[in-house]
Motif scaffolding. Structure first.
Motif, PDB file in Angstrom:
ATOM      1  N   GLY A 391       0.820  -1.219   0.000  1.00 45.53           N
ATOM      2  CA  GLY A 391       0.000   0.000   0.000  1.00 45.53           C
ATOM      3  C   GLY A 391       0.851   1.266   0.000  1.00 45.53           C
ATOM      4  N   ILE A 400       2.467   9.913  -6.617  1.00 48.83           N
ATOM      5  CA  ILE A 400       3.054   8.735  -7.272  1.00 48.83           C
ATOM      6  C   ILE A 400       3.123   8.832  -8.796  1.00 48.83           C
ATOM      7  N   GLY A 415      13.239   0.988 -11.115  1.00 47.35           N
ATOM      8  CA  GLY A 415      12.250   1.697 -11.943  1.00 47.35           C
ATOM      9  C   GLY A 415      12.541   3.173 -12.103  1.00 47.35           C
ATOM     10  N   GLY A 416      13.191   3.750 -11.080  1.00 53.41           N
ATOM     11  CA  GLY A 416      13.537   5.181 -11.142  1.00 53.41           C
ATOM     12  C   GLY A 416      12.343   6.093 -10.975  1.00 53.41           C
ATOM     13  N   LEU A 420       4.911   5.074 -13.499  1.00 57.09           N
ATOM     14  CA  LEU A 420       3.557   5.631 -13.435  1.00 57.09           C
ATOM     15  C   LEU A 420       3.422   6.927 -14.242  1.00 57.09           C
ATOM     16  N   SER A 421       4.541   7.682 -14.370  1.00 53.62           N
ATOM     17  CA  SER A 421       4.496   8.886 -15.221  1.00 53.62           C
ATOM     18  C   SER A 421       4.186   8.459 -16.653  1.00 53.62           C
ATOM     19  N   THR A 444      -3.220  -1.796  -2.923  1.00 48.94           N
ATOM     20  CA  THR A 444      -3.407  -0.611  -3.778  1.00 48.94           C
ATOM     21  C   THR A 444      -4.275  -0.995  -4.977  1.00 48.94           C
ATOM     22  N   PHE A 446      -5.337   0.424  -8.857  1.00 46.18           N
ATOM     23  CA  PHE A 446      -5.231   1.396  -9.965  1.00 46.18           C
ATOM     24  C   PHE A 446      -6.421   1.199 -10.896  1.00 46.18           C
TER      25      PHE A 446
HETATM   26  P1  ADP Z   1       8.960   2.695 -10.307  1.00 42.23           P
HETATM   27  O1  ADP Z   1       9.107   2.562 -11.761  1.00 42.23           O
HETATM   28  O2  ADP Z   1      10.199   3.095  -9.606  1.00 42.23           O
HETATM   29  O3  ADP Z   1       8.212   1.582  -9.688  1.00 42.23           O
HETATM   30  P2  ADP Z   1       6.541   4.094 -10.479  1.00 42.23           P
HETATM   31  O4  ADP Z   1       6.380   5.406 -11.110  1.00 42.23           O
HETATM   32  O5  ADP Z   1       6.028   2.919 -11.205  1.00 42.23           O
HETATM   33  O6  ADP Z   1       8.054   3.963 -10.123  1.00 42.23           O
HETATM   34  O7  ADP Z   1       5.872   4.184  -9.087  1.00 42.23           O
HETATM   35  C1  ADP Z   1       6.124   5.257  -8.239  1.00 42.23           C
HETATM   36  C2  ADP Z   1       6.039   4.835  -6.787  1.00 42.23           C
HETATM   37  O8  ADP Z   1       4.697   4.482  -6.486  1.00 42.23           O
HETATM   38  C3  ADP Z   1       6.874   3.613  -6.487  1.00 42.23           C
HETATM   39  O9  ADP Z   1       8.137   3.995  -6.063  1.00 42.23           O
HETATM   40  C4  ADP Z   1       6.099   2.950  -5.381  1.00 42.23           C
HETATM   41  O10 ADP Z   1       6.555   3.434  -4.180  1.00 42.23           O
HETATM   42  C5  ADP Z   1       4.666   3.411  -5.571  1.00 42.23           C
HETATM   43  N1  ADP Z   1       3.837   2.316  -6.128  1.00 42.23           N
HETATM   44  C6  ADP Z   1       3.517   2.122  -7.404  1.00 42.23           C
HETATM   45  N2  ADP Z   1       2.728   1.028  -7.542  1.00 42.23           N
HETATM   46  C7  ADP Z   1       2.552   0.537  -6.313  1.00 42.23           C
HETATM   47  C8  ADP Z   1       1.810  -0.566  -5.802  1.00 42.23           C
HETATM   48  N3  ADP Z   1       1.096  -1.362  -6.569  1.00 42.23           N
HETATM   49  N4  ADP Z   1       1.848  -0.772  -4.463  1.00 42.23           N
HETATM   50  C9  ADP Z   1       2.541   0.065  -3.667  1.00 42.23           C
HETATM   51  N5  ADP Z   1       3.250   1.117  -4.099  1.00 42.23           N
HETATM   52  C10 ADP Z   1       3.249   1.349  -5.398  1.00 42.23           C
END
Ligand code: ADP
Length: 453
Positions: A391, A400, A415-416, A420-421, A444, A446
């Motif tokens: 979560g 995020i 992932g850097g 999500l961007s 979580t 989406f």
């Molecule tokens: P990354 O490519 O580093 O995973 P994202 O942009 O995909 O970065 O995600 C950004 C942040 O959102 C992640 O570092 C993570 O902390 C959080 N996050 C994304 N998806 C989840 C998930 N399903 N459960 C928990 N945290 C998440």
């Protein structure tokens, strides 16, 4: 500017000059003609009333008196009776005019005739009275034509003098006013010229008058504001990208250093090279993501628009990730309605689904469950990716989708903070939306909504 203004004022003055002069000429001419006409009627009436009295002398005296009085006003009158001059102004000039007129064809409508000097041009009319008991009487009446042209020339001279003075005043005043009006523009130009590309915080001064110039300054300031924001974004992107690239490079460097510390067996080298290969792969993924966002910002990503079967696409992504999920002892449940399609770029949409699936697997502990659902309404298709993972804290959740944002850098593997961007960019490029809800420690969810085909 000055030359144009002067030329324009001069042209306007010249037009006004010609118009006034021509009009004055015609007004004076018609005034004089109607005066002649009136006087002619009066004399004709006197003669017609009592021609018989002429011989007795009373009428003759009256006519002489009238002719002399009019001569002093510049009007000459010649009265003939049966061809003989009876009354005329007693001057040499008038006699000359009277004799010259005798042979000319004249009528009651005034006309200008040119006689020999010294009389010159004369405006003259002739009325013939046929009196049954007394024979023909002729009245000739006129005045020197140069009287009117003298008035017009004198008017023209005054007008030209006044016009020249007006021109000088107008040009000087105009240039003074223009300079006054242009002062704020000059100040704005000076301020704009002093803007420094390195100091994007500088702004043009506002006059506060809410006029066009003030509006222009506000518009330029607005542009500067956006440029500054853009510049800041680029700077932040570069700094964040460098930061993200440093970690995997440092890991590669460390692996190489460890490998070189002492001679190792072929098995050890194989293991180290495998680790290096993995780190290189992560680096490559990161660079690809960075490139993707940089090209998206520059508007260089052209989406292919074709019908995409989302149901198949989601199932395909699930099958690709199932081995990874099995490896982590995660259950994937998939509930997908059939034949839900949208118009879009298959590769990008697959990237969106796999990013979400990848995150769900990354952030869910062993024995957790990941549920995917694809539902359709009349106009939209909704993809839900739900997990029972760690979560996200409410304070972190709004961030995020920001670039390089990671809730916990130590737990995010490679992932850097760009995944999500990219998801948000892909959803927006398909006229869709993406949002997340989360409960720390419980999981979580989406939700991606896309327009259906
Ligand atoms: P990354 O490519 O580093 O995973 P994202 O942009 O995909 O970065 O995600 C950004 C942040 O959102 C992640 O570092 C993570 O902390 C959080 N996050 C994304 N998806 C989840 C998930 N399903 N459960 C928990 N945290 C998440």
């Amino acid at each position: 500017m000055m030359v144009y203004t002067t030329a324009m004022i001069t042209a306007m003055l010249a037009a006004a000059f010609v118009w006034s002069s021509v009009n004055l000429d015609s007004v004076l001419a018609s005034r004089d003609d109607s005066f002649l006409d009136r006087e002619m009627r009066e004399f004709a009436d006197i003669v017609k009333d009592s021609p018989a009295e002429y011989a007795q002398g009373a009428l003759r005296t009256e006519l002489r008196h009238e002719v002399a009085a009019n001569a002093s006003r510049g009007l000459f009158i010649v009265i003939r009776r049966v061809g003989q001059i009876e009354v005329y102004p007693e001057s040499e000039l008038a006699r000359g005019i009277a004799q010259s007129l005798a042979g000319l064809q004249l009528g009651p409508v005034p006309q200008t005739v040119h006689l020999s000097s010294p009389a010159g041009g004369v405006r003259v009319a002739r009325e013939v009275l046929r009196l049954p008991e007394d024979g023909d009487w002729t009245i000739e009446m006129g005045f020197p034509a140069n009287a009117e042209s003298t008035t017009v020339s004198s008017f023209n001279r005054r007008l030209a003098g006044g016009g020249a003075l007006f021109l000088v005043i107008a040009v000087l005043g105009g240039s003074l006013l223009t300079r006054q009006a242009m002062r704020p523009v000059a100040a704005a130009v000076q301020s704009a010229a002093s803007l420094n590309p390195d100091d994007l915080a500088a702004r043009l001064p506002r006059t506060g008058a809410a006029d066009e110039l003030d509006l222009l300054a506000a518009t330029i300031n607005d542009l500067l504001e956006r440029l500054a924001r853009n510049h800041e974004q680029i700077t932040r992107f570069t700094a964040d990208a460098s930061h993200e690239l440093r970690a995997p490079l440092a890991a590669i460097r460390a692996s190489v250093d460890v490998a070189l510390q002492q001679p190792r067996s072929a098995g050890d080298y194989h293991e180290i090279l495998a680790t290096l290969g993995e780190q290189c792969q992560r680096l490559t993924d990161l660079v690809n993501r960075l490139l993707f966002l940089a090209r998206a910002d520059a508007g260089q990503i052209a989406l292919v628009r074709e019908p995409v079967d989302l149901s198949l696409l989601v199932q395909e992504a699930v099958e690709t990730y199932r081995p990874l999920a099995d490896e982590k002892r995660l259950h994937i449940e998939c509930s997908v309605e059939g034949s839900i399609a949208c118009a879009g770029d298959r590769m990008r949409l697959l990237q969106l689904v796999t990013n979400l699936l990848d995150n769900a697997i990354k952030f869910t502990g062993a024995d957790g469950t990941i549920r995917l659902a694809l539902e359709a309404s009349e106009k939209t298709a909704t993809l839900i990716v739900n997990d029972t993972g760690i979560g996200i804290a409410p304070g972190r959740l709004p961030h995020i989708f920001e670039r390089f944002y990671q809730v916990d850098e130590s737990r995010s593997i490679g992932g850097g903070g760009l995944g999500l961007s990219i998801c948000r960019w892909v959803a927006a490029a398909h006229a869709g939306t993406i949002e997340a809800t989360s409960e720390p420690g419980r999981g979580t969810c989406f939700r991606v909504v896309l327009p259906r085909l």
